[in-house]
Design a protein around this motif. Structure first.
Motif, PDB file in Angstrom:
ATOM      1  N   GLU A 262      -8.131 -19.536  11.248  1.00 38.51           N
ATOM      2  CA  GLU A 262      -9.456 -20.148  11.295  1.00 38.51           C
ATOM      3  C   GLU A 262     -10.226 -19.908   9.995  1.00 38.51           C
ATOM      4  OE1 GLU A 262     -11.749 -19.536  14.946  1.00 38.51           O
ATOM      5  OE2 GLU A 262     -10.014 -18.467  15.730  1.00 38.51           O
ATOM      6  N   PRO A 263     -10.949 -20.938   9.507  1.00 33.44           N
ATOM      7  CA  PRO A 263     -11.792 -20.749   8.319  1.00 33.44           C
ATOM      8  C   PRO A 263     -12.842 -19.672   8.564  1.00 33.44           C
ATOM      9  CG  PRO A 263     -11.552 -23.086   8.852  1.00 33.44           C
ATOM     10  CD  PRO A 263     -10.973 -22.322  10.010  1.00 33.44           C
ATOM     11  N   GLY A 264     -13.089 -18.869   7.547  1.00 39.51           N
ATOM     12  CA  GLY A 264     -14.073 -17.806   7.665  1.00 39.51           C
ATOM     13  C   GLY A 264     -13.527 -16.513   8.226  1.00 39.51           C
ATOM     14  N   TYR A 265     -12.228 -16.513   8.614  1.00 38.17           N
ATOM     15  CA  TYR A 265     -11.599 -15.324   9.157  1.00 38.17           C
ATOM     16  C   TYR A 265     -10.419 -14.909   8.280  1.00 38.17           C
ATOM     17  CZ  TYR A 265     -14.308 -15.982  13.430  1.00 38.17           C
ATOM     18  OH  TYR A 265     -15.333 -16.112  14.332  1.00 38.17           O
ATOM     19  N   GLU A 266     -10.035 -13.655   8.406  1.00 39.12           N
ATOM     20  CA  GLU A 266      -8.886 -13.148   7.684  1.00 39.12           C
ATOM     21  C   GLU A 266      -8.098 -12.203   8.577  1.00 39.12           C
ATOM     22  OE1 GLU A 266     -10.239 -10.924   4.321  1.00 39.12           O
ATOM     23  OE2 GLU A 266     -11.246  -9.395   5.528  1.00 39.12           O
ATOM     24  N   ALA A 267      -6.859 -11.946   8.191  1.00 41.44           N
ATOM     25  CA  ALA A 267      -6.058 -10.953   8.911  1.00 41.44           C
ATOM     26  C   ALA A 267      -6.574  -9.559   8.580  1.00 41.44           C
ATOM     27  CB  ALA A 267      -4.592 -11.082   8.525  1.00 41.44           C
ATOM     28  N   ALA A 268      -6.656  -8.716   9.595  1.00 31.93           N
ATOM     29  CA  ALA A 268      -7.086  -7.343   9.374  1.00 31.93           C
ATOM     30  C   ALA A 268      -6.060  -6.598   8.543  1.00 31.93           C
ATOM     31  CB  ALA A 268      -7.286  -6.630  10.710  1.00 31.93           C
ATOM     32  N   CYS A 269      -6.534  -5.693   7.692  1.00 29.54           N
ATOM     33  CA  CYS A 269      -5.658  -4.805   6.948  1.00 29.54           C
ATOM     34  C   CYS A 269      -6.312  -3.439   6.865  1.00 29.54           C
ATOM     35  CB  CYS A 269      -5.358  -5.332   5.544  1.00 29.54           C
ATOM     36  SG  CYS A 269      -4.222  -4.259   4.608  1.00 29.54           S
ATOM     37  N   THR A 270      -5.661  -2.439   7.415  1.00 28.89           N
ATOM     38  CA  THR A 270      -6.140  -1.058   7.345  1.00 28.89           C
ATOM     39  C   THR A 270      -4.987  -0.174   6.887  1.00 28.89           C
ATOM     40  OG1 THR A 270      -5.639  -0.800   9.704  1.00 28.89           O
ATOM     41  CG2 THR A 270      -7.920  -1.298   9.132  1.00 28.89           C
ATOM     42  N   HIS A 271      -5.116   0.423   5.746  1.00 31.01           N
ATOM     43  CA  HIS A 271      -4.134   1.394   5.264  1.00 31.01           C
ATOM     44  C   HIS A 271      -4.310   2.662   6.101  1.00 31.01           C
ATOM     45  CE1 HIS A 271      -1.972   4.237   2.883  1.00 31.01           C
ATOM     46  NE2 HIS A 271      -2.017   3.580   1.728  1.00 31.01           N
ATOM     47  N   PRO A 272      -3.311   3.060   6.897  1.00 32.50           N
ATOM     48  CA  PRO A 272      -3.514   4.195   7.799  1.00 32.50           C
ATOM     49  C   PRO A 272      -3.749   5.516   7.089  1.00 32.50           C
ATOM     50  CG  PRO A 272      -1.211   3.512   7.795  1.00 32.50           C
ATOM     51  CD  PRO A 272      -1.970   2.467   7.042  1.00 32.50           C
ATOM     52  N   GLY A 273      -3.422   5.590   5.795  1.00 32.44           N
ATOM     53  CA  GLY A 273      -3.682   6.805   5.044  1.00 32.44           C
ATOM     54  C   GLY A 273      -4.916   6.715   4.173  1.00 32.44           C
ATOM     55  N   ALA A 274      -5.600   5.564   4.198  1.00 28.11           N
ATOM     56  CA  ALA A 274      -6.802   5.358   3.383  1.00 28.11           C
ATOM     57  C   ALA A 274      -7.695   4.350   4.093  1.00 28.11           C
ATOM     58  CB  ALA A 274      -6.431   4.867   1.981  1.00 28.11           C
ATOM     59  N   LEU A 275      -8.214   4.739   5.250  1.00 26.18           N
ATOM     60  CA  LEU A 275      -8.964   3.806   6.087  1.00 26.18           C
ATOM     61  C   LEU A 275     -10.245   3.313   5.430  1.00 26.18           C
ATOM     62  CD1 LEU A 275      -8.544   5.553   9.562  1.00 26.18           C
ATOM     63  CD2 LEU A 275      -7.302   3.575   8.686  1.00 26.18           C
ATOM     64  N   GLY A 277     -10.475   2.441   2.400  1.00 23.08           N
ATOM     65  CA  GLY A 277     -10.125   1.513   1.334  1.00 23.08           C
ATOM     66  C   GLY A 277      -9.555   2.218   0.119  1.00 23.08           C
ATOM     67  N   GLY A 278      -9.037   1.428  -0.807  1.00 26.09           N
ATOM     68  CA  GLY A 278      -8.468   1.969  -2.026  1.00 26.09           C
ATOM     69  C   GLY A 278      -6.972   2.209  -1.911  1.00 26.09           C
ATOM     70  N   ALA A 279      -6.375   2.580  -3.040  1.00 24.02           N
ATOM     71  CA  ALA A 279      -4.934   2.819  -3.097  1.00 24.02           C
ATOM     72  C   ALA A 279      -4.627   4.263  -2.720  1.00 24.02           C
ATOM     73  CB  ALA A 279      -4.412   2.520  -4.498  1.00 24.02           C
ATOM     74  N   GLU A 280      -3.510   4.441  -2.036  1.00 25.93           N
ATOM     75  CA  GLU A 280      -3.087   5.781  -1.621  1.00 25.93           C
ATOM     76  C   GLU A 280      -1.588   5.756  -1.388  1.00 25.93           C
ATOM     77  OE1 GLU A 280      -2.915   9.090  -1.618  1.00 25.93           O
ATOM     78  OE2 GLU A 280      -5.084   8.953  -1.176  1.00 25.93           O
ATOM     79  N   THR A 281      -0.944   6.911  -1.564  1.00 25.42           N
ATOM     80  CA  THR A 281       0.490   7.000  -1.296  1.00 25.42           C
ATOM     81  C   THR A 281       0.778   6.680   0.167  1.00 25.42           C
ATOM     82  OG1 THR A 281       0.278   9.365  -0.870  1.00 25.42           O
ATOM     83  CG2 THR A 281       0.905   8.691  -3.112  1.00 25.42           C
ATOM     84  N   LEU A 282       1.994   6.231   0.419  1.00 20.88           N
ATOM     85  CA  LEU A 282       2.453   5.957   1.773  1.00 20.88           C
ATOM     86  C   LEU A 282       3.503   6.995   2.151  1.00 20.88           C
ATOM     87  CD1 LEU A 282       2.854   2.088   1.459  1.00 20.88           C
ATOM     88  CD2 LEU A 282       1.252   3.245   2.997  1.00 20.88           C
ATOM     89  N   GLN A 283       3.328   7.593   3.324  1.00 20.99           N
ATOM     90  CA  GLN A 283       4.256   8.601   3.803  1.00 20.99           C
ATOM     91  C   GLN A 283       5.341   7.914   4.644  1.00 20.99           C
ATOM     92  OE1 GLN A 283       3.913  11.667   2.616  1.00 20.99           O
ATOM     93  NE2 GLN A 283       2.075  10.971   1.547  1.00 20.99           N
ATOM     94  N   ALA A 284       6.340   7.367   3.953  1.00 22.04           N
ATOM     95  CA  ALA A 284       7.399   6.618   4.627  1.00 22.04           C
ATOM     96  C   ALA A 284       8.361   7.561   5.333  1.00 22.04           C
ATOM     97  CB  ALA A 284       8.155   5.756   3.618  1.00 22.04           C
ATOM     98  N   ARG A 285       8.850   7.118   6.486  1.00 17.95           N
ATOM     99  CA  ARG A 285       9.926   7.782   7.222  1.00 17.95           C
ATOM    100  C   ARG A 285      10.927   6.688   7.574  1.00 17.95           C
ATOM    101  NH1 ARG A 285       7.231  11.017   5.230  1.00 17.95           N
ATOM    102  NH2 ARG A 285       6.228  12.858   6.132  1.00 17.95           N
ATOM    103  N   LEU A 286      11.968   6.579   6.784  1.00 17.32           N
ATOM    104  CA  LEU A 286      12.877   5.435   6.855  1.00 17.32           C
ATOM    105  C   LEU A 286      14.219   5.817   7.464  1.00 17.32           C
ATOM    106  CD1 LEU A 286      12.109   4.143   3.260  1.00 17.32           C
ATOM    107  CD2 LEU A 286      11.258   3.150   5.385  1.00 17.32           C
ATOM    108  N   PRO A 287      14.779   4.973   8.316  1.00 14.86           N
ATOM    109  CA  PRO A 287      16.072   5.272   8.932  1.00 14.86           C
ATOM    110  C   PRO A 287      17.234   4.876   8.030  1.00 14.86           C
ATOM    111  CG  PRO A 287      15.235   3.224   9.804  1.00 14.86           C
ATOM    112  CD  PRO A 287      14.183   3.732   8.854  1.00 14.86           C
ATOM    113  N   PHE A 288      18.288   5.640   8.056  1.00 11.75           N
ATOM    114  CA  PHE A 288      19.486   5.258   7.324  1.00 11.75           C
ATOM    115  C   PHE A 288      20.183   4.062   7.969  1.00 11.75           C
ATOM    116  CE2 PHE A 288      19.173   9.569   5.616  1.00 11.75           C
ATOM    117  CZ  PHE A 288      19.509   9.353   4.293  1.00 11.75           C
ATOM    118  N   ARG A 385       0.127  11.152  11.585  1.00  8.34           N
ATOM    119  CA  ARG A 385      -0.977  12.062  11.247  1.00  8.34           C
ATOM    120  C   ARG A 385      -2.314  11.487  11.705  1.00  8.34           C
ATOM    121  NH1 ARG A 385      -1.566  13.697   5.076  1.00  8.34           N
ATOM    122  NH2 ARG A 385      -1.948  11.453   4.935  1.00  8.34           N
ATOM    123  N   LEU A 386      -2.499  10.174  11.500  1.00  8.91           N
ATOM    124  CA  LEU A 386      -3.737   9.530  11.942  1.00  8.91           C
ATOM    125  C   LEU A 386      -3.865   9.591  13.463  1.00  8.91           C
ATOM    126  CD1 LEU A 386      -6.262   7.824  11.471  1.00  8.91           C
ATOM    127  CD2 LEU A 386      -4.794   5.782  11.460  1.00  8.91           C
TER     128      LEU A 386
END
Length: 397
Positions: A262-275, A277-288, A385-386
């Protein structure tokens, strides 16, 4: 080819009607759960080992064993993403390896902070989604809507059974990815945020990899009228939502995720380690292993040379099923000129770093998906952590 497509369409149409004719799942039966406190350790996929090997930029490594909270204060309720390979519109109630492994990989680590509940549900299958993507009217909008409705009603019924039989008034966190996040978003919209009792028990909702819409620059409105986006780790009753793309991904010219219709709307984006705003490292836990990682730590420079020797000497696969690459991933919520609002992921590609420059989660055929397959695990350490912080905030409230 035309005959092949018609045959598939006929099969799916037959399968669709038979799948919807099935009785509503009985969620008092523990076999209809992938994770439930009353299941045995063998049957509960959330109790599989979550040990992680952390690999530093210099190649050194350490292993952290998995942890399960013995006296959790709240519950976590999860709906897995599109994973079933059943050749039907909706999956059956016998989960395949992909559904089990995806639940373990995305949700099992939440057992560090909460009791875990993950129902089996008759989701719209990966097969049906793939056939629909072929076009040519093989899957009608009406049949797709019916498949989605079957999936939602199962999740709703499972959540209702949880409320009536297991919750005892406890707080709960909702966790979902992709199809699962979309179904849980509808649950919040229709069943929770207008129910004062349930809205007070909502600790938070981690709804990853689906488009939660909000007015541009706002925290509430759009998909949810009363449930805001999270802006602080000390906040509860809020939503974490994002879709991830690697910085510079050409698919951002026409993204499938991170956009609102819809016009006037956007998809939400929340960095869980930097709620905030701004840039922050991501604490990835990746499966082999499943669903997307195999030789991910090996440099994509052929099978010879020092990288192969380093990989073998590390023995990471033998020490843990998950790995972390501290300091290599960072993220920031950004907007582009095409109206997308997404978690922009930067992967530090250092020639002197023995870790990979590219990861299997982004090597997928579908257009416009970005890092969709890695959405949850890219920030899993941050999400857990959050969740712990939000539980503490909810208890204090």
């Amino acid at each position: 080819m035309a005959f092949y497509r018609l045959a598939i369409a006929a099969l799916l149409l037959t399968s669709f009607h038979s799948s919807n004719a099935a009785e509503t799942p009985d969620y008092s039966d523990s076999d209809n759960w992938l994770c439930h406190p009353e299941q045995s350790d063998r049957d509960n996929v959330c109790l599989r080992d979550q040990a992680v090997i952390s690999v530093a930029a210099n190649g050194s490594s350490s292993v952290t064993p998995g942890y399960i909270e013995q006296i959790p204060a709240v519950d976590c309720f999860y709906a897995y993403p599109t994973a079933s390979m059943d050749v039907t519109a909706n999956s059956n109630m016998t989960p395949d390896a992909q559904e089990k492994d995806t639940t373990t990989i995305q949700f099992g680590r939440y057992a560090e902070v909460c009791r875990t509940f993950a129902p089996v549900y008759r989701q719209r299958t990966l097969t049906y989604l793939g056939i629909g993507a072929l076009g040519d009217g093989l899957v009608s909008e009406e049949n797709m809507a019916k498949a989605n409705e079957t999936a939602y009603q199962d999740v709703r019924n499972a959540f209702e059974h949880y409320l009536n039989n297991d919750s005892n008034g406890r707080g709960f966190i909702l966790i979902g990815h992709s199809q699962g996040a979309r179904l849980l978003a509808r649950l919040v919209e229709e069943e929770i945020e207008n129910n004062e009792v349930l809205s007070q028990r909502l600790v938070s909702a981690h709804l990853i990899g689906t488009s939660i819409s909000v007015p541009v620059g706002e925290q509430v409105g759009g998909t949810f009228q009363r449930t805001p986006l999270c802006t602080s780790a000390n906040q509860s009753g809020c939503v974490v939502a994002y879709s991830a793309f690697r910085k510079g991904d050409p698919e951002l010219a026409n993204p499938r995720f991170g956009v609102a219709s819809e016009p006037g709307y956007e998809a939400a984006c929340t960095h869980p380690g930097a709620l905030a705003g701004g840039a922050e490292t991501l604490q990835a836990r990746l499966p082999f292993d499943q669903p997307y990682a195999f030789d991910v730590l090996l440099k994509l420079k052929g099978s010879s040379g020092p990288y192969k020797s380093w990989w073998k000497s590390l023995g990471a696969k033998r020490q843990a099923d998950y790995y972390a690459v501290p300091g290599q991933f960072s993220g920031e919520c950004v907007r582009n000129n095409n109206g997308a609002h997404y978690l922009e992921v930067t992967i530090d590609s250092d020639p002197g770093d023995p870790r990979a420059d590219d990861y299997r989660g982004e090597l997928i055929v579908a257009k416009g998906w970005g890092l969709h397959l890695m959405d949850v695990n890219l920030a899993q350490g941050d999400l857990i952590r959050l969740a712990g912080d939000q539980i503490n905030a909810w208890i204090q409230r």
